[in-house]
Scaffold this motif. Sequence first.
Motif, PDB file in Angstrom:
ATOM      1  N   THR A  55      -4.969  -7.805  12.977  1.00  0.00           N
ATOM      2  CA  THR A  55      -5.277  -8.858  12.005  1.00  0.00           C
ATOM      3  C   THR A  55      -5.211  -8.297  10.588  1.00  0.00           C
ATOM      4  O   THR A  55      -4.621  -8.917   9.694  1.00  0.00           O
ATOM      5  N   TRP A  58      -1.636  -7.784   9.554  1.00  0.00           N
ATOM      6  CA  TRP A  58      -0.958  -9.037   9.225  1.00  0.00           C
ATOM      7  C   TRP A  58      -1.316  -9.487   7.813  1.00  0.00           C
ATOM      8  O   TRP A  58      -0.447  -9.839   7.024  1.00  0.00           O
ATOM      9  N   PHE A  59      -2.615  -9.482   7.490  1.00  0.00           N
ATOM     10  CA  PHE A  59      -3.018  -9.892   6.144  1.00  0.00           C
ATOM     11  C   PHE A  59      -2.422  -8.957   5.096  1.00  0.00           C
ATOM     12  O   PHE A  59      -1.945  -9.409   4.059  1.00  0.00           O
ATOM     13  N   GLN A  60      -2.417  -7.662   5.357  1.00  0.00           N
ATOM     14  CA  GLN A  60      -1.849  -6.720   4.403  1.00  0.00           C
ATOM     15  C   GLN A  60      -0.359  -6.967   4.199  1.00  0.00           C
ATOM     16  O   GLN A  60       0.166  -6.775   3.102  1.00  0.00           O
ATOM     17  N   SER A  61       0.324  -7.436   5.239  1.00  0.00           N
ATOM     18  CA  SER A  61       1.758  -7.721   5.118  1.00  0.00           C
ATOM     19  C   SER A  61       2.024  -8.961   4.269  1.00  0.00           C
ATOM     20  O   SER A  61       3.169  -9.204   3.883  1.00  0.00           O
ATOM     21  N   GLN A  62       0.982  -9.728   3.941  1.00  0.00           N
ATOM     22  CA  GLN A  62       1.139 -10.947   3.159  1.00  0.00           C
ATOM     23  C   GLN A  62       1.155 -10.685   1.656  1.00  0.00           C
ATOM     24  O   GLN A  62       1.371 -11.598   0.871  1.00  0.00           O
ATOM     25  N   GLY A  63       0.885  -9.454   1.249  1.00  0.00           N
ATOM     26  CA  GLY A  63       0.954  -9.132  -0.171  1.00  0.00           C
ATOM     27  C   GLY A  63      -0.265  -8.380  -0.653  1.00  0.00           C
ATOM     28  O   GLY A  63      -1.244  -8.193   0.077  1.00  0.00           O
ATOM     29  N   GLU A  64      -0.172  -7.956  -1.916  1.00  0.00           N
ATOM     30  CA  GLU A  64      -1.233  -7.141  -2.495  1.00  0.00           C
ATOM     31  C   GLU A  64      -2.573  -7.865  -2.565  1.00  0.00           C
ATOM     32  O   GLU A  64      -3.625  -7.228  -2.562  1.00  0.00           O
ATOM     33  N   ASP A  65      -2.540  -9.189  -2.630  1.00  0.00           N
ATOM     34  CA  ASP A  65      -3.783  -9.963  -2.732  1.00  0.00           C
ATOM     35  C   ASP A  65      -4.311 -10.370  -1.353  1.00  0.00           C
ATOM     36  O   ASP A  65      -4.962 -11.387  -1.201  1.00  0.00           O
ATOM     37  N   TYR A  66      -4.064  -9.532  -0.345  1.00  0.00           N
ATOM     38  CA  TYR A  66      -4.437  -9.884   1.024  1.00  0.00           C
ATOM     39  C   TYR A  66      -5.939 -10.108   1.180  1.00  0.00           C
ATOM     40  O   TYR A  66      -6.356 -10.938   1.994  1.00  0.00           O
ATOM     41  N   LYS A  69      -6.664 -13.594   0.306  1.00  0.00           N
ATOM     42  CA  LYS A  69      -6.174 -14.480   1.360  1.00  0.00           C
ATOM     43  C   LYS A  69      -7.106 -14.467   2.565  1.00  0.00           C
ATOM     44  O   LYS A  69      -7.332 -15.498   3.204  1.00  0.00           O
TER      45      LYS A  69
END
Length: 83
Positions: A55, A58-66, A69
């Motif tokens: 998990t 996955w959030f880290q793969s969504q960008g620097e502002d994970y 998010k």
Amino acid sequence: MNNSSRTNWDKVDSLTEEEIDTSDIPPLTEEFFGNSRWWKPVTPMNVIVQVDPETLAWFQSQGEDYEKKMAAALRIYAEAHKM
């Protein structure tokens, strides 16, 4: 790449309220305000939460502002489960 505007800002700045055409902007109705909600920003708190590695990845793969998010996802979940 040229990002300069061809807008005549001196003319725009000189317009009076009466000269500005707002005919394409619908009026704000009671229904609009009835469906709106007041939002006050809150200061986020730092907490320690255990998250499984998949998990987090996955959030880290969504960008620097994970982290933002993740907080938004928790907020959405909490709102959906309020009684």
